[in-house]
Design an enzyme around this catalytic site. Structure first.
Site, PDB file in Angstrom:
ATOM      1  CE  LYS A 184      -2.566   3.298   1.728  1.00  0.00           C
ATOM      2  NZ  LYS A 184      -1.806   4.726   1.479  1.00  0.00           N
ATOM      3  N   GLY A 241       5.150   3.989  10.458  1.00  0.00           N
ATOM      4  CA  GLY A 241       4.488   5.200  10.452  1.00  0.00           C
ATOM      5  C   GLY A 241       3.987   5.588  11.901  1.00  0.00           C
ATOM      6  CB  SER A 242       1.092   7.858  12.981  1.00  0.00           C
ATOM      7  OG  SER A 242       0.105   7.091  12.513  1.00  0.00           O
ATOM      8  NE  ARG A 243       2.273   5.812  20.891  1.00  0.00           N
ATOM      9  CZ  ARG A 243       2.269   5.891  22.153  1.00  0.00           C
ATOM     10  NH1 ARG A 243       1.510   5.427  23.201  1.00  0.00           N
ATOM     11  NH2 ARG A 243       3.520   6.637  22.551  1.00  0.00           N
ATOM     12  N   GLY A 245      -1.893   5.046  13.162  1.00  0.00           N
ATOM     13  CA  GLY A 245      -2.084   4.003  12.030  1.00  0.00           C
ATOM     14  C   GLY A 245      -1.637   2.455  12.311  1.00  0.00           C
ATOM     15  CD  GLU A 265      10.528   1.868  12.826  1.00  0.00           C
ATOM     16  OE1 GLU A 265      10.955   1.302  11.581  1.00  0.00           O
ATOM     17  OE2 GLU A 265      10.670   3.196  13.368  1.00  0.00           O
ATOM     18  CB  CYS A 302      11.795   5.835  13.775  1.00  0.00           C
ATOM     19  SG  CYS A 302      12.906   5.093  12.510  1.00  0.00           S
ATOM     20  CD  GLU A 393       7.712   9.707  17.148  1.00  0.00           C
ATOM     21  OE1 GLU A 393       8.971   9.312  16.454  1.00  0.00           O
ATOM     22  OE2 GLU A 393       6.638   9.160  16.676  1.00  0.00           O
TER      23      GLU A 393
END
Ligand code: NAP
Length: 525
Positions: A184, A241-243, A245, A265, A302, A393
């Site tokens: 994706k 990506g984001s927490r 997502g 991650e 990251c 973060e």
């Protein structure tokens, strides 16, 4: 080659009919052609059907064929030449040297996995021969190897348009394991994604592999991304990506009739512990290294050092002063996307407005749109421990200095941290006892522990761990960088008393593949 605005389903180029995705040049705010019409659910089903069909033969492809495929992907990416570099620069605002370096890392990573596939260690072959005379119970012949899980969904990252995207670490390790991949694409760099996708598609054809080994889908994450993870043919997910997502995809994967693993991650603030002797000896030098790591790539890593922990006193003051000066002099840099810039501005704004947080320094303000102005803040350890909001973060070049009363409070801060990708010790010999007392805490918190280095810059090698407890990742037992990443997409199968004619080549007597084996508990080769 120029991007055409199409998704790639197997060997077909497909134009969707849903909402259009359009790349933005973050340095100007202007849209970049072509448009990428999003796909719908039917296209997801089609890609999954092809992947399932391809899996039947790709899972048993020879080690040599699979390794050659990975090397061909690397060569096809290199053959894209400057067109790829220019497109990635336009879509991300990242400088040429960074994109060229990332292309080298991406191709090196594919070639590393080719060598891993050929070596065959990942098969983890074990053989416990039959013991027919054993008393009181005889033992039958038992053999084990690892097999691929099945089709894997990969969500490309925004901050590494090559190395963590279409043909990045997740894709390379899944293909190496023998799993077809459906990517994706990240909506922030569609043209880069399509160019790389076409390189993979071309490698599939050149290596005469079934077309469903690779597909690339454009569309909304909440629609086709969710549909992909929910599809019963998908057997694992790789995500960066984001927490929000990553957690949403974990929920979808867990609520399927057949739950599947998600290797996401997500978020990490990468604490740096300034131990007293090191601070006394070289506060200025540490400050310089810290600000270099903090501001590299506008802090969009990251592994960015978002937290610095020291014991109050003149040495920590000297560090803060030197780091503050370096931050003040740091130039603004274009961020990857308008969304990431907005999230950074919000996070820095919240820290600046926090009653218990002191602003130490701000970097230069930029002139164009989406500029990252570096920011350094400070707070007492007591206030940090009392407020979870200070542990969040701030993706970008922002960091918080946490001032502890003593070393015991430094350990309390370490204990209070969420899971991290990295933890760093700045230490001299005299700090060894303190470091020893922190180490057991840090081992429980982080995937990688560094001494006297900086967490940004992740070597792609065999010993690397780019992982850690939640929320750094969704599964602390694995890594998304380095050759060990292949194990995420494999599972063991034991073959008990199977006739020789049914055994896979890896397990046959005489070791025809010549791979390392554990025979009756002893390592051979
Ligand atoms: P993101 O918003 O999580 O998006 C990553 C991918 O996941 C995109 O393809 C997105 O689809 C998809 N997605 C997002 N939410 C989803 C959901 N609920 N269901 C299904 N798919 C979903 O991350 P981002 O755009 O790359 O960056 C935003 C923030 O993520 C940053 O500000 C930063 O905080 C964090 N980040 C962390 C790291 C890290 O390495 N830890 C790296 C990059 C970013 P769409 O294309 O539809 O958006």
């Amino acid at each position: 080659m120029t991007p055409q605005g199409t998704s790639l389903i197997g060997q077909q180029a497909v134009t969707g009919g849903q909402a259009v995705i359009r790349a933005i040049d973050p340095s100007t705010g202007e849209a970049l052609a072509p448009d990428y019409p999003g796909l719908d659910h039917n296209a997801v089903v089609q890609a999954c059907e092809l992947a399932e069909t391809a899996f039947a033969s790709y899972r048993e492809s020879s080690l040599e064929d699979r390794a050659t495929f990975l090397e061909t992907v690397a060569s096809e990416i290199e053959a894209l030449g400057d067109a790829l570099v220019e497109r990635a620069m336009a879509e991300t605002g990242l400088p040429q040297a960074r994109i060229q370096g990332e292309r080298g890392r991406t191709c090196g990573q594919l070639r590393l996995f080719a060598s891993v596939v050929r070596a065959g260690e990942w098969l983890d072959v074990r053989h416990d021969p039959a013991l027919p005379e054993r008393e009181p119970m005889p033992r039958v012949d038992l053999r084990q190897r690892h097999v691929p899980l099945g089709p894997v969904a990969v969500f490309g990252a925004s901050n590494f348009p090559l190395a963590f995207s279409v043909a990045g670490g997740d894709t390379a390790s899944a293909l190496a394991a023998g799993c077809p991949v459906i990517v994706k694409a990240h909506s922030a760099h569609p043209g880069t994604s399509e160019l790389v996708g076409r390189a993979v598609q071309s490698a599939v054809a050149k290596c005469h592999l079934p077309e469903g080994v690779f597909s690339l889908l454009f569309g909304s994450g909440r629609e086709i991304g969710q549909a992909l993870v929910a599809d019963p043919r998908i057997q694992a997910v790789g995500f960066t990506g984001s927490r929000g997502g990553g957690t949403a995809l974990m929920k979808t994967a867990q609520s399927r009739p057949q739950p599947i693993p998600v290797y996401a991650e997500m978020s990490s603030i990468n604490p740096v512990f300034l131990l007293p002797e090191a601070l006394k000896a070289r506060a200025d030098q540490i400050a310089e290294g810290f600000v270099g790591s903090l501001t590299m790539g506008a802090g969009q890593f990251c592994t960015n050092p978002g937290l610095v922990i020291g014991v109050k006193g003149p040495e920590l003051d000297a560090f803060a002063e030197a780091a503050g000066k370096a931050v003040t002099g740091s130039a603004a840099q274009t961020m990857l996307t308008p969304g990431i810039h907005a999230a950074y501005a919000d996070a820095v704004g919240a820290l600046a407005a926090h009653a218990k947080v002191r602003e130490v320094a701000r970097g230069q303000a930029g002139e164009g749109p989406h500029q990252c102005q570096a920011a350094l803040f400070a707070a007492s350890a007591g206030d940090f421990l009392a407020d979870a909001a200070l542990h969040a973060e701030a993706f970008g070049a922002a960091s918080l200095i946490v001032e502890c009363d003593d070393l015991a409070q430094m350990r309390s801060v370490a204990e209070a941290l969420e899971g991290q990708l990295t933890a760093t010790l700045q230490m001299d010999d005299g700090d060894t006892p303190t470091a020893k007392s922190l180490l057991p805490i840090l081992e429980r918190k982080a995937g990688r522990i560094l001494a006297n280095g900086w967490p940004t810059g992740v070597e792609v090698c065999h010993a690397m761990v780019h992982g850690g407890p939640y929320p750094a990742t969704s599964d602390s037992r694995t890594t998304s960088v380095g050759s060990a990443a292949i194990h995420r997409f494999l599972r063991p199968v034991c073959y008990q008393a199977l006739p020789a004619g049914l055994l896979p080549e890896a397990l046959q007597d005489g070791n025809p593949l010549g791979v390392s084996r554990l025979v009756d508990g002893k390592r051979e080769i």
